[in-house]
Design an enzyme around this catalytic site. Sequence first.
Site, PDB file in Angstrom:
ATOM      1  CD  GLU A  17      -2.161   3.464 -15.476  1.00 51.40           C
ATOM      2  OE1 GLU A  17      -3.202   2.885 -15.795  1.00 51.40           O
ATOM      3  OE2 GLU A  17      -1.153   3.536 -16.220  1.00 51.40           O
ATOM      4  N   GLY A  22      -4.151  -0.095 -23.646  1.00 49.31           N
ATOM      5  CA  GLY A  22      -5.151   0.553 -22.805  1.00 49.31           C
ATOM      6  C   GLY A  22      -4.996   0.085 -21.375  1.00 49.31           C
ATOM      7  CB  SER A  23      -7.303   0.321 -18.546  1.00 51.75           C
ATOM      8  OG  SER A  23      -8.421  -0.334 -19.099  1.00 51.75           O
ATOM      9  CB  THR A  24      -4.423  -3.510 -16.118  1.00 48.55           C
ATOM     10  OG1 THR A  24      -3.095  -3.051 -16.416  1.00 48.55           O
ATOM     11  CG2 THR A  24      -4.350  -4.928 -15.575  1.00 48.55           C
ATOM     12  CE  LYS A  36     -12.412   0.803 -29.621  1.00 50.37           C
ATOM     13  NZ  LYS A  36     -12.456   2.223 -29.216  1.00 50.37           N
ATOM     14  CB  ALA A  82      -9.838  -2.666 -21.281  1.00 47.10           C
ATOM     15  N   GLY A  83      -7.614  -4.899 -20.719  1.00 47.50           N
ATOM     16  CA  GLY A  83      -6.672  -5.883 -21.273  1.00 47.50           C
ATOM     17  C   GLY A  83      -6.981  -7.299 -20.812  1.00 47.50           C
ATOM     18  CB  CYS A 118       1.475   3.499 -20.102  1.00 50.30           C
ATOM     19  SG  CYS A 118       2.570   3.687 -21.523  1.00 50.30           S
ATOM     20  CD  GLU A 153       3.106  -2.717 -25.127  1.00 51.16           C
ATOM     21  OE1 GLU A 153       3.367  -2.203 -24.026  1.00 51.16           O
ATOM     22  OE2 GLU A 153       3.915  -3.405 -25.759  1.00 51.16           O
TER      23      GLU A 153
HETATM   24  P1  NAD Z   1      -9.198   1.921 -21.775  1.00 53.75           P
HETATM   25  O1  NAD Z   1      -8.743   0.541 -21.505  1.00 53.75           O
HETATM   26  O2  NAD Z   1     -10.409   2.410 -21.089  1.00 53.75           O
HETATM   27  O3  NAD Z   1      -9.473   2.104 -23.335  1.00 53.75           O
HETATM   28  C1  NAD Z   1      -8.465   1.883 -24.308  1.00 53.75           C
HETATM   29  C2  NAD Z   1      -9.122   1.565 -25.628  1.00 53.75           C
HETATM   30  O4  NAD Z   1      -9.753   0.289 -25.520  1.00 53.75           O
HETATM   31  C3  NAD Z   1     -10.219   2.528 -26.061  1.00 53.75           C
HETATM   32  O5  NAD Z   1     -10.204   2.611 -27.465  1.00 53.75           O
HETATM   33  C4  NAD Z   1     -11.484   1.834 -25.566  1.00 53.75           C
HETATM   34  O6  NAD Z   1     -12.627   2.227 -26.300  1.00 53.75           O
HETATM   35  C5  NAD Z   1     -11.132   0.390 -25.822  1.00 53.75           C
HETATM   36  N1  NAD Z   1     -11.774  -0.606 -24.958  1.00 53.75           N
HETATM   37  C6  NAD Z   1     -12.010  -0.527 -23.634  1.00 53.75           C
HETATM   38  N2  NAD Z   1     -12.551  -1.679 -23.195  1.00 53.75           N
HETATM   39  C7  NAD Z   1     -12.630  -2.506 -24.255  1.00 53.75           C
HETATM   40  C8  NAD Z   1     -13.087  -3.841 -24.446  1.00 53.75           C
HETATM   41  N3  NAD Z   1     -13.580  -4.567 -23.437  1.00 53.75           N
HETATM   42  N4  NAD Z   1     -13.007  -4.372 -25.682  1.00 53.75           N
HETATM   43  C9  NAD Z   1     -12.499  -3.677 -26.718  1.00 53.75           C
HETATM   44  N5  NAD Z   1     -12.074  -2.397 -26.608  1.00 53.75           N
HETATM   45  C10 NAD Z   1     -12.119  -1.824 -25.390  1.00 53.75           C
HETATM   46  O7  NAD Z   1      -7.938   2.860 -21.492  1.00 53.75           O
HETATM   47  P2  NAD Z   1      -7.813   4.448 -21.658  1.00 53.75           P
HETATM   48  O8  NAD Z   1      -8.370   5.092 -20.442  1.00 53.75           O
HETATM   49  O9  NAD Z   1      -8.299   4.878 -22.996  1.00 53.75           O
HETATM   50  O10 NAD Z   1      -6.219   4.610 -21.701  1.00 53.75           O
HETATM   51  C11 NAD Z   1      -5.447   4.721 -20.559  1.00 53.75           C
HETATM   52  C12 NAD Z   1      -4.791   3.394 -20.214  1.00 53.75           C
HETATM   53  O11 NAD Z   1      -3.961   2.978 -21.296  1.00 53.75           O
HETATM   54  C13 NAD Z   1      -3.874   3.516 -19.008  1.00 53.75           C
HETATM   55  O12 NAD Z   1      -4.054   2.404 -18.185  1.00 53.75           O
HETATM   56  C14 NAD Z   1      -2.486   3.512 -19.637  1.00 53.75           C
HETATM   57  O13 NAD Z   1      -1.465   3.093 -18.772  1.00 53.75           O
HETATM   58  C15 NAD Z   1      -2.675   2.588 -20.786  1.00 53.75           C
HETATM   59  N6  NAD Z   1      -1.628   2.790 -21.808  1.00 53.75           N
HETATM   60  C16 NAD Z   1      -0.653   1.837 -21.955  1.00 53.75           C
HETATM   61  C17 NAD Z   1       0.360   2.018 -22.881  1.00 53.75           C
HETATM   62  C18 NAD Z   1       1.448   0.987 -23.058  1.00 53.75           C
HETATM   63  O14 NAD Z   1       2.116   1.028 -24.074  1.00 53.75           O
HETATM   64  N7  NAD Z   1       1.636   0.076 -22.130  1.00 53.75           N
HETATM   65  C19 NAD Z   1       0.383   3.162 -23.673  1.00 53.75           C
HETATM   66  C20 NAD Z   1      -0.620   4.110 -23.503  1.00 53.75           C
HETATM   67  C21 NAD Z   1      -1.635   3.907 -22.568  1.00 53.75           C
END
Ligand code: NAD
Length: 486
Positions: free
Chosen positions: A383, A228-230, A176, A232-233, A284, A250
């Site tokens: 961040e 993605g973001s912390t 996704k 959401a993680g 990130c 990640e």
């Molecule tokens: P985000 O968490 O908003 O979204 C990331 C992805 O997750 C998107 O596809 C989004 O649609 C999906 N998503 C969001 N909430 C979800 C949920 N509850 N269930 C399932 N899917 C969900 O993050 P973003 O704004 O797209 O990306 C930026 C973030 O990603 C920053 O915090 C950045 O540091 C992090 N990031 C980390 C790494 C790493 O390797 N550590 C690499 C790249 C980006």
Amino acid sequence: MKVYDRLFIGGEWRAPAGTGTIDVVNPATEEPAGRVPEATEADIDRAVEAARTAFDEGPWPKMAPTERAEILTKVSQAVQAEMGELAVLISTEMGSPVSWATLGQVFAPSMIFDYYAGLAGTYPFDEVRQGVMGQVLVTGEPVGVVGAIAPWNVPLFVSAAKLSPALVAGCTVVLKPAPETPLDAFRLAELFTDSGLPKGVLSVVPAGREVGEHLVRHPAVDKVSFTGSTVAGKKIGAICGEQLKRFSLELGGKSAAIILDDANLEETLPMLLPNSLMNNGEACVAQTRILAPRDRYQEVVDALSERMSAMKVGDPLDPETEVGPLVAARQRERVEGYIKIGQEEGAKVALGGGRPSGQPKGWYVEPTLFVDVDNSMRIAQEEIFGPVLAVIAYDGGDDQAVAVANDSSYGLCGSVWTSDPDRGLEVARRVRTGTYMLNAPIPIDFATPFGGFKESGMGREFGPEGLELFLEQKSISLPAGYTPSI
Ligand code: NAD
């Protein structure tokens, strides 16, 4: 403008279940750049079902890892063959400067495909171990159906980081992508099809977070690999925890670059600054906290200001551009909000802080340098994800520098700059992050583990450790006198 009217489900381009669409908007021009169907929960169900069948009944998990790896090699070659077009595509989706995008957004993913294709031939999937009570076959089996969720900032890179080890392991995958960047993910699906990936093994279903959460919760998904973001993680980890589903995360970062009192700034800044502002600061691993010894503080600020003010901001498709627009109007508001918060907290803007003149369109923010920053301020703790750096003074030598670096809920990356590598290594060992740079320009090596301590994540991508995220270990006790051929 690239338009798709179908979703990639189970290796076929199929009509979506719903009628919603996702418009991709070019962040530099604010003009439409593409349109794709928005996947619904019903589409996720179809994709997971295809992946489940391909895993349970298909040839894919039973093939030799090296056979599966041949497809990755072909995909890598295809990615390299259209490196320029892919860099432009990704830049048009999310604003990455094309010169950086060519290497970071396209060549790097091809290196990841190649690394895992190579590892398929050397990784010990089967090992006969002399146990304490007899011989045991320890075998790594694919974990099953993977739900892979990617962010928009390095979309192809993250897809490669998840798909390469998952596919070498023998998993099937529902990817996704983020709604901002579906076009490169669809192009990747086409390249996998052309490279001979069997039907059912891969689906690509762009959607937002609610539909993403449906993928996470789906009972037929065995493992979730999330970047993605912390925020959401944490949510995803909680859902997976309830279901005892395998997961790896990640997440975000607020990495500190420690400049020691003996650092040579002429050598340091050309390596450090590209890491602080890479990908318009939407990275990130960005080194956004610059820790300077108090008696060299002004010198560090002056040197940073001089270099940052010379950076070319503008059209991301211009090869000379170093800082392009942010991904969306929403992201610019977020970054500008933090610039305001920093000033309200008492920090001073030494450079930038506004929108660049001469850019009537596009979601640009000037490279911004905050000084007089205390590490407790929100601009030092949270961040920002834009071209905003904070210079923080430390007293009391290396111990205090390490303490300030570690005073963070994150622990993804970091760096130390010194003319004494032994001293630098000592600092590197003490900073609580998963990835570190000692006078080195590149934060991630695909042959070695990458990931976060603390709220920056769980698990490690890349290296053999990244493959192991997609393997279940099984121990088979063997009868006396029998040694299997492996
Ligand atoms: P985000 O968490 O908003 O979204 C990331 C992805 O997750 C998107 O596809 C989004 O649609 C999906 N998503 C969001 N909430 C979800 C949920 N509850 N269930 C399932 N899917 C969900 O993050 P973003 O704004 O797209 O990306 C930026 C973030 O990603 C920053 O915090 C950045 O540091 C992090 N990031 C980390 C790494 C790493 O390797 N550590 C690499 C790249 C980006």
